[in-house]
Enzyme design. Structure first.
Site, mmCIF file in Angstrom:
data_model
loop_
_atom_site.group_PDB
_atom_site.id
_atom_site.type_symbol
_atom_site.label_atom_id
_atom_site.label_comp_id
_atom_site.label_asym_id
_atom_site.label_seq_id
_atom_site.Cartn_x
_atom_site.Cartn_y
_atom_site.Cartn_z
ATOM 1 N N ILE A 127 0.873 -1.165 0.000
ATOM 2 C CA ILE A 127 0.000 0.000 0.000
ATOM 3 C C ILE A 127 0.912 1.216 0.000
ATOM 4 O O ILE A 127 1.909 1.249 0.725
ATOM 5 C CB ILE A 127 -0.964 0.016 1.213
ATOM 6 C CG1 ILE A 127 -1.887 1.227 1.139
ATOM 7 C CG2 ILE A 127 -0.237 -0.104 2.520
ATOM 8 C CD1 ILE A 127 -3.039 1.184 2.132
ATOM 9 N N GLU A 175 2.426 -6.855 7.258
ATOM 10 C CA GLU A 175 3.708 -6.636 7.921
ATOM 11 C C GLU A 175 4.077 -5.169 7.741
ATOM 12 O O GLU A 175 3.813 -4.582 6.701
ATOM 13 C CB GLU A 175 4.823 -7.501 7.315
ATOM 14 C CG GLU A 175 4.661 -8.983 7.558
ATOM 15 C CD GLU A 175 3.868 -9.693 6.466
ATOM 16 O OE1 GLU A 175 3.537 -10.876 6.659
ATOM 17 O OE2 GLU A 175 3.553 -9.062 5.424
ATOM 18 N N TYR A 187 -2.462 1.819 11.246
ATOM 19 C CA TYR A 187 -3.031 0.474 11.304
ATOM 20 C C TYR A 187 -3.725 0.229 12.636
ATOM 21 O O TYR A 187 -4.792 -0.385 12.695
ATOM 22 C CB TYR A 187 -1.956 -0.579 11.027
ATOM 23 C CG TYR A 187 -1.291 -0.423 9.680
ATOM 24 C CD1 TYR A 187 -2.000 0.004 8.561
ATOM 25 C CD2 TYR A 187 0.066 -0.689 9.520
ATOM 26 C CE1 TYR A 187 -1.388 0.154 7.336
ATOM 27 C CE2 TYR A 187 0.680 -0.550 8.296
ATOM 28 C CZ TYR A 187 -0.045 -0.122 7.207
ATOM 29 O OH TYR A 187 0.575 0.024 5.983
#
Length: 171
Positions: A79, A113, A125
């Protein structure tokens, strides 16, 4: 550009082969060990588990994200948001889009990860429900940095999958 100037103008759609040149430019800007055009081409053409989305503003790709959907799990592969567009909440919108699409494709949880040193990404996140669950020692080949493994449950708060279906069908 202010964050409020962007609202409502950002569009999401599935990645297509014609996007790869632009995606690779963003990838090279964002990562020390970027994926190649051939890697993205292989994902789009040969990986039945792969789902990739681009984020556009005024017909310009400014970010992208990808994941593999395997059984009831989504694994974020990459991303990135173009450097000039960072800090405007677009990474969060892109991750939200990936999470909603993951639910649409049957995933109940998502993993990724992240570099141990990337506190900004870890904060994002965490805001989206991811929690650290382990470490992959020396995961990153450029400097042997550890990766933090993070997981999120996707069972609640993600709605409007009709939009995902419409986008994927080109409606």
């Amino acid at each position: 550009m202010r964050k409020s100037d962007i609202d409502g103008k950002v569009l999401f759609r599935p990645m297509v082969l014609e996007d790869i040149e632009r995606i690779v430019a963003i990838e090279e800007e964002a990562f020390a060990t970027p994926w190649t055009a051939e890697a993205f081409r292989n994902e789009l053409l040969n990986n039945m588990f792969a789902r990739y989305v681009v984020m556009e503003w005024n017909d310009r790709i400014i970010g992208y994200g990808g994941m593999w959907i395997i059984m009831d799990e989504a694994h974020v592969t990459n991303i990135a948001v173009e450097a000039d567009w960072r800090g405007k909440g677009l990474g969060e919108r892109l991750m939200d889009q990936l999470q909603r699409r993951a639910v649409y494709y049957g995933a109940a949880k998502m993993t990724l990860e992240v570099r141990a040193s990337n506190m900004i990404a870890q904060g994002l996140y965490g805001k989206l429900g991811f929690e650290p669950s382990g470490i992959r020692p020396a995961y990153y080949s450029d400097n042997q940095e550890d990766a933090i493994i993070m997981w999120a449950e996707l069972t609640g708060g993600i709605q409007n999958n009709d939009e995902v279906e419409a986008e994927d069908q080109g409606l």
